[in-house]
Design a protein around this motif. Structure first.
Motif, short mmCIF file in Angstrom:
data_model
loop_
_atom_site.label_atom_id
_atom_site.label_comp_id
_atom_site.label_asym_id
_atom_site.label_seq_id
_atom_site.Cartn_x
_atom_site.Cartn_y
_atom_site.Cartn_z
N ARG A 1 -59.89 43.61 -53.98
CA ARG A 1 -60.57 42.52 -54.69
C ARG A 1 -61.95 42.34 -54.06
O ARG A 1 -62.13 42.61 -52.89
CB ARG A 1 -59.80 41.20 -54.52
CG ARG A 1 -58.47 41.16 -55.23
CD ARG A 1 -57.78 39.86 -54.91
NE ARG A 1 -58.51 38.74 -55.49
CZ ARG A 1 -58.08 38.02 -56.52
NH1 ARG A 1 -56.92 38.28 -57.06
NH2 ARG A 1 -58.79 37.03 -57.00
N ASP B 1 -46.97 35.72 -62.14
CA ASP B 1 -48.24 35.92 -62.81
C ASP B 1 -49.39 35.84 -61.80
O ASP B 1 -49.47 34.90 -61.00
CB ASP B 1 -48.38 34.79 -63.85
CG ASP B 1 -49.55 35.03 -64.78
OD1 ASP B 1 -50.35 35.92 -64.48
OD2 ASP B 1 -49.65 34.31 -65.79
N ARG B 2 -50.29 36.82 -61.83
CA ARG B 2 -51.42 36.85 -60.89
C ARG B 2 -52.25 35.56 -60.97
O ARG B 2 -52.73 35.05 -59.98
CB ARG B 2 -52.37 38.03 -61.20
CG ARG B 2 -51.84 39.38 -60.96
CD ARG B 2 -51.98 39.92 -59.56
NE ARG B 2 -52.72 39.13 -58.64
CZ ARG B 2 -52.41 39.02 -57.35
NH1 ARG B 2 -51.35 39.61 -56.89
NH2 ARG B 2 -53.13 38.32 -56.53
N ALA B 3 -52.40 35.06 -62.20
CA ALA B 3 -53.25 33.88 -62.38
C ALA B 3 -52.67 32.68 -61.61
O ALA B 3 -53.41 31.87 -61.06
CB ALA B 3 -53.38 33.55 -63.86
N GLU B 4 -51.33 32.60 -61.57
CA GLU B 4 -50.70 31.48 -60.86
C GLU B 4 -50.91 31.63 -59.35
O GLU B 4 -51.16 30.66 -58.64
CB GLU B 4 -49.22 31.41 -61.19
CG GLU B 4 -48.94 31.00 -62.62
CD GLU B 4 -47.47 30.81 -62.88
OE1 GLU B 4 -46.80 30.17 -62.07
OE2 GLU B 4 -46.99 31.34 -63.90
N ASP C 1 -53.38 33.14 -57.90
CA ASP C 1 -54.79 32.84 -57.63
C ASP C 1 -55.07 31.34 -57.67
O ASP C 1 -55.82 30.81 -56.85
CB ASP C 1 -55.69 33.56 -58.64
CG ASP C 1 -55.70 35.06 -58.40
OD1 ASP C 1 -55.22 35.49 -57.33
OD2 ASP C 1 -56.15 35.81 -59.28
N ALA C 2 -54.42 30.66 -58.63
CA ALA C 2 -54.66 29.21 -58.75
C ALA C 2 -54.17 28.49 -57.48
O ALA C 2 -54.83 27.57 -57.00
CB ALA C 2 -53.94 28.67 -59.98
N GLN D 1 -56.49 29.14 -54.65
CA GLN D 1 -57.74 28.41 -54.89
C GLN D 1 -57.71 27.02 -54.25
O GLN D 1 -58.73 26.44 -53.91
CB GLN D 1 -57.90 28.26 -56.40
CG GLN D 1 -59.32 28.30 -56.93
CD GLN D 1 -59.97 29.64 -56.67
OE1 GLN D 1 -59.29 30.65 -56.61
NE2 GLN D 1 -61.27 29.63 -56.49
N ARG E 1 -53.84 35.91 -49.50
CA ARG E 1 -53.90 35.28 -50.82
C ARG E 1 -52.56 35.46 -51.55
O ARG E 1 -51.98 34.51 -52.08
CB ARG E 1 -55.02 35.92 -51.64
CG ARG E 1 -54.90 35.67 -53.14
CD ARG E 1 -55.89 36.51 -53.90
NE ARG E 1 -57.24 36.14 -53.58
CZ ARG E 1 -57.89 35.11 -54.11
NH1 ARG E 1 -57.29 34.36 -55.02
NH2 ARG E 1 -59.10 34.82 -53.76
N ASP E 2 -52.08 36.69 -51.56
CA ASP E 2 -50.86 36.99 -52.32
C ASP E 2 -49.65 36.23 -51.78
O ASP E 2 -48.89 35.64 -52.53
CB ASP E 2 -50.54 38.49 -52.26
CG ASP E 2 -51.43 39.25 -53.22
OD1 ASP E 2 -52.30 38.62 -53.83
OD2 ASP E 2 -51.25 40.47 -53.34
N THR F 1 -46.32 29.06 -55.39
CA THR F 1 -45.93 29.05 -56.81
C THR F 1 -44.42 28.95 -56.95
O THR F 1 -43.90 28.18 -57.75
CB THR F 1 -46.41 30.36 -57.50
OG1 THR F 1 -47.81 30.48 -57.34
CG2 THR F 1 -46.08 30.35 -58.99
#
Ligand code: SF4
Length: 319
Positions: A81, A201-204, A206-207, A210, A222-223, A230
């Motif tokens: 990334r 889900d990747r978006a979750e 990342d959120a 964040q 991050r992961d 999540t």
């Protein structure tokens, strides 16, 4: 050309891509066998003492391959990334291996920046040049490898089990049954399904990441943090198990971040190194399993961040 691929580190993530790409170029692929005592002992013997267990295991796989192929693929993952990195150990992987293991064949050591398709294609062109000069063939092999990778579906969803535990940690620890002492089957035998971060889900993820006061510098951080938060927030699991490598700097930070976020949600850290004993490991799993089940019986529902959804109290505190 016979190319060896060590079954260590991120192998379980990228093997569909790497194998397809190199085979399409005309190379013959040799993959080292699943980790066993011999590979582990060899890795421990060859690698520097203070490296983490996955690095030692990787050395064992490279050593197994060294007399069986013309070249060995050593994927030096730097970034997946923008403005994030994998781990300093990965950056120095080629140097570690080549200084620790004598008489190695040629190493295919192109650094991997897979932040987008174009940068990954740069890796493919440089790596493909080890096998062929045909640029059209490389482009075609790259496309096929991406399609194959998209078809591979790693991860565990815990479906079919009444109790679920999030299994957070490095994919190379989670996917290596010898290193993790068959953790997933042991959990299943206790009636617990494992849920890994790949099914989120990747978006979750990342959120959640964040929300941290500082942007994670390491992609693994991050992961793992995002996945654990999540799973807890969405009530996907009844507890979290963090499978950690002894001496991993990233783990030591992420574990504290997760603990800080999830409060008294059930959380257990299992540390792995070459000295980890199976009896103590099993005892801890059984105790965690008993605690999860008892907690659910008392609270009669899924815990949400360790709190009863109905009254807001901790089921364990009420007990
Ligand atoms: S992230 Fe941790 S376990 Fe993985 S290679 Fe780096 S130091 Fe080792």
């Amino acid at each position: 050309m016979k190319i060896g691929i060590p079954r260590g580190l991120l192998y379980s993530k990228y093997h569909a891509f790497a194998k397809t790409f190199l085979e399409e170029l005309g190379a013959e692929i040799v993959v080292s066998p699943e980790t066993g005592k011999q590979i582990l002992d060899e890795g421990v013997r060859l690698c520097v003492d203070d490296a983490c267990l996955p690095m030692k295991v990787f050395h064992g796989h490279v050593s197994w391959l060294k007399t069986r192929c013309d070249a060995i693929l050593i994927p030096r993952f730097i970034g997946i990334r923008e403005k994030e990195y994998i781990c300093p150990m990965f950056c120095g992987l080629v140097e570690m291996v080549s200084n620790s293991i004598a008489d190695l064949p040629r190493l295919i050591d192109t650094p991997v920046y897979s932040t987008d398709r174009d940068r990954l294609y740069e890796w493919a062109k440089k790596t493909g040049a080890f096998v062929t000069r045909d640029e059209n063939l490389i482009a075609e092999a790259f496309g096929k490898a991406l399609s194959e990778q998209a078809r591979s579906k790693p991860g565990f969803s815990g479906d079919g089990y009444a109790y679920k535990a999030g299994l957070i940690g490095h994919i190379y620890n989670i996917s290596d049954r010898f290193v993790n002492m068959d953790l997933i089957n042991k959990l299943n035998a206790l009636g617990i399904g494992a849920v890994t971060s790949d099914v989120i889900d990747r978006a979750e993820i990342d959120a959640e990441a964040q929300r941290l006061y500082k942007k994670p510098f390491w992609s693994f951080a991050r992961d793992y943090y995002g996945a654990a938060a999540t799973m807890c927030r969405a009530g996907m699991v009844h507890g979290i198990i963090y499978l950690s490598s002894f001496s991993c700097g990233i783990d030591s930070v992420v574990i504290e971040l997760i603990k800080n976020e999830i409060g008294d949600f059930p959380f257990m850290v299992l540390k792995l190194d070459e000295h980890t004993g199976e009896a103590g490991f099993n005892t801890r799993l059984e105790a965690f399993s008993d605690m999860l089940k008892r907690r659910i019986e008392i609270g009669n529902h899924l815990p949400s961040y360790g709190k009863c959804r109905a009254c807001g109290e901790s089921p364990l505190r009420r007990a």
